[in-house]
Design an enzyme around this catalytic site. Structure first.
Site, mmCIF file in Angstrom:
data_model
loop_
_atom_site.group_PDB
_atom_site.id
_atom_site.type_symbol
_atom_site.label_atom_id
_atom_site.label_comp_id
_atom_site.label_asym_id
_atom_site.label_seq_id
_atom_site.Cartn_x
_atom_site.Cartn_y
_atom_site.Cartn_z
ATOM 1 C CD GLN A 78 0.506 -3.658 5.573
ATOM 2 O OE1 GLN A 78 0.171 -4.160 6.623
ATOM 3 N NE2 GLN A 78 0.053 -2.499 5.169
ATOM 4 C CG PHE A 79 -1.798 -4.960 -1.189
ATOM 5 C CD1 PHE A 79 -1.662 -3.962 -2.138
ATOM 6 C CD2 PHE A 79 -2.864 -4.900 -0.298
ATOM 7 C CE1 PHE A 79 -2.579 -2.923 -2.208
ATOM 8 C CE2 PHE A 79 -3.774 -3.872 -0.360
ATOM 9 C CZ PHE A 79 -3.634 -2.873 -1.310
ATOM 10 C CB THR A 80 0.438 -1.177 1.319
ATOM 11 O OG1 THR A 80 0.633 -1.588 2.670
ATOM 12 C CG2 THR A 80 -1.045 -1.114 0.996
#
Length: 148
Positions: A78-80
């Site tokens: 989950q890069f966000t």
């Protein structure tokens, strides 16, 4: 690394209607990888997650770790989690690791969890995923390796 850890009674991930990962009781982990992260961060996070005592014992107290409770892990990249929202309304993700760095660290995270005896299901790195879960408790814990 940042991990959002949710104790779940079930969780699954699908891509285009096809289930690619599923667990019963355990943790759903959203994993964000920062551009400064290393294998040391992976090891630290795996140790913390493996020993996190948030499952109920026979007296109803959060006293058991995931292995003792017999739980699995659904691991989702989950890069966000590294969104910078300080300026304007459109988040910046410049501090998130690029795929060439993040993929090996994500894979190492999942492999190290397996090496300590945990069942690990995963999503697809960079995939457009639909994640469904039932948060148990609810219990949600955030661990940031930069705050160790």
């Amino acid at each position: 690394m940042k991990a959002v850890i949710q104790r779940v009674s079930q969780a699954k991930v699908e891509i285009e209607g096809q289930m690619i990962g599923e667990i019963g009781s355990g943790f759903m982990v959203l994993l964000g990888i920062h551009s400064d992260d290393t294998l040391e961060d992976v090891g630290y996070l795996v140790r913390k997650i493996g020993k996190l005592r948030v499952f109920e014992d026979s007296e109803g107290k959060m006293n058991l770790d995931i292995q003792t409770a017999g739980g699995g892990i659904l691991s989702i990249s989950q890069f966000t989690l590294y969104a910078d929202t300080k300026k304007g309304n459109r988040p910046s993700f410049v501090s998130a690791a690029r795929p060439e760095q993040a993929i090996p660290l994500y894979e190492a995270f999942n492999q190290q969890l397996r090496e300590i005896g945990l069942l690990v299901a995963t999503g697809e790195f960079g995939g457009d995923m639909a994640v469904t879960l039932t948060n148990d408790g609810p219990v949600t814990i955030i661990i940031d390796t930069k705050e160790k």
